[in-house]
Design an enzyme around this catalytic site. Structure first.
Site, PDB file in Angstrom:
ATOM      1  N   GLU A  41      53.207 -25.920  12.257  1.00  0.00           N
ATOM      2  CA  GLU A  41      51.823 -26.121  11.728  1.00  0.00           C
ATOM      3  C   GLU A  41      51.209 -24.598  11.409  1.00  0.00           C
ATOM      4  OE1 GLU A  41      50.537 -28.243   9.985  1.00  0.00           O
ATOM      5  OE2 GLU A  41      51.864 -29.915  10.654  1.00  0.00           O
ATOM      6  N   TYR A 124      42.270 -27.908   8.303  1.00  0.00           N
ATOM      7  CA  TYR A 124      43.735 -28.259   8.218  1.00  0.00           C
ATOM      8  C   TYR A 124      44.425 -28.557   9.493  1.00  0.00           C
ATOM      9  CZ  TYR A 124      48.408 -28.773   7.467  1.00  0.00           C
ATOM     10  OH  TYR A 124      49.740 -29.429   7.450  1.00  0.00           O
ATOM     11  N   ASP A 142      45.641 -30.161   2.665  1.00  0.00           N
ATOM     12  CA  ASP A 142      46.358 -28.950   2.318  1.00  0.00           C
ATOM     13  C   ASP A 142      46.447 -28.815   1.071  1.00  0.00           C
ATOM     14  OD1 ASP A 142      48.317 -30.700   1.722  1.00  0.00           O
ATOM     15  OD2 ASP A 142      50.107 -29.683   2.528  1.00  0.00           O
TER      16      ASP A 142
END
Length: 339
Positions: A41, A124, A142
């Site tokens: 991520e 996010y 996103d």
DNA sequence: AAAACGGGGGC
DNA sequence: GCCCCAGTTTT
């Protein structure tokens, strides 16, 4: 606001049907290791999947666990990130590893609000971790999700971010299916619902898409004015080593080593090794690379580094490139000497 | 709210 | 050569 959805069940079905044989087989989708997922991520923030893949593999081989990362030196961490950009991500991931390693159970919090308090984790990433690690029903917004759902709903992308997104929650399935759903939408956004030229004929949601149904053209983003600047880098060699100094141009390349700028007062310019340009955010930089010598003692903070050491130091890519100009040159010289 | 932050891959 | 990317942080 959800009337245009038609049947959420039907939309999900179309999406899964499309995704069944088009799902991307990504390493961070094959693991349940929270650390591995968090690494992915961080790397994926503002960075394409294809760019991340080789870095991810190398990183997981070098720093396989929270502890291994936590105990690594800052310099080595940044070196492993070199080339990916947005280096604050690496520093933040390092900080996060140290935080996790210091926790009693070495566990992350599961709640997005708590996750957001940790370094490098924003809205996010907090939700991505909650979704992909802890299997919670979350929507990690996103650019893919914004684009896909923005187009489906037919709202302007910028106002869409502000407006209610509650209808998307109606679409999001519960339980483990939420993960599959988000992964599918991300794959859709990456491969079909492209920013510039979407391939609508391949889209499972074509007949649900308000933008498509209206025959509208798609968004264009306003772009920032490009600024052109010049830069003269100095390659100063002494006994096979080169002078490098800590980067200190504002906040860019924090904790990196840089080739020094050529300074007329302290240096003598020798040969021009080459020129190239690079772009960084909204700057276009034209670089001239000079072989140079100090007039007296080295000026300013810095150190001499031989080629093996340079390999281990984090260097901005343009500076690494500048260095390659001489090293290639020397290799050529050396091979010609042997002949 | 806007700017800064990197670099590379795709068209 | 321009556009964009599984965003976050600072100003």
């Amino acid at each position: 606001m959800s009337h245009f959805l038609g049947n959420p069940q039907r939309m999900r079905q179309k999406l899964y049907q499309w995704h069944r044989c088009r799902s991307w087989d990504l390493p961070w989708r094959q693991t349940q290791d929270p650390y591995a997922i968090v690494v992915s991520e961080f790397m994926l923030q503002q960075t394409r999947v294809g760019t991340v893949l080789p870095y991810y593999e190398a990183w997981m081989a070098r720093f396989p666990t929270w502890d291994s990362l936590a105990s690594a030196a800052e310099e080595e961490v940044l070196r492993a990130w070199e080339g990916l950009g947005y280096y604050r991500r690496a520093a933040n991931l390092h900080k996060l590893a140290r935080w996790v390693a210091a926790q009693p159970g070495k566990l992350l919090p599961e709640d997005p609000a708590e996750l957001e308090k940790l370094p490098g984790i924003g809205p996010y990433t907090a939700r991505a971790i909650a979704l992909f690690v802890f299997r919670r029903r979350e929507l990690p917004w996103d650019s893919n999700l914004y684009r896909v759902f923005g187009r489906i709903s037919g709202t302007d992308p910028r106002s869409f971010r502000q407006s209610s997104q509650s209808w998307v929650w109606e679409l999001l399935p519960s339980g483990d299916k939420a993960r599959d759903f988000v992964n599918a939408v991300m794959d859709l956004g990456r491969t079909v619902c492209l920013p510039r030229r979407p391939r609508c004929s391949l889209c499972p949601w074509e007949r649900f898409c308000q933008t498509r149904l209206r025959g509208e053209s798609f968004l264009t983003t306003p772009r920032q004015a490009l600024r052109v600047t010049d830069e003269e880098l100095a390659l100063i060699e002494s006994e096979g080593s080169y002078w490098v100094s800590p980067c200190q141009r504002g906040k860019r390349w924090q904790s990196f080593w840089c080739l020094p700028d050529w300074q007329t007062d302290n240096m003598t310019r020798l040969d021009l090794m080459g020129r190239f340009t690079y772009s960084v955010t909204r700057y276009r930089v034209c670089v001239a690379v000079w072989k140079a010598q100090w007039k007296g003692e080295p000026v300013g903070p810095g150190r001499w580094a031989d080629p093996p050491t340079l390999e281990k130091l984090p260097l901005p890519r343009p500076h690494r490139r500048a260095l390659a100009l001489v090293q290639k040159d020397e290799l050529l010289l050396e091979s010609s000497r042997k002949r």
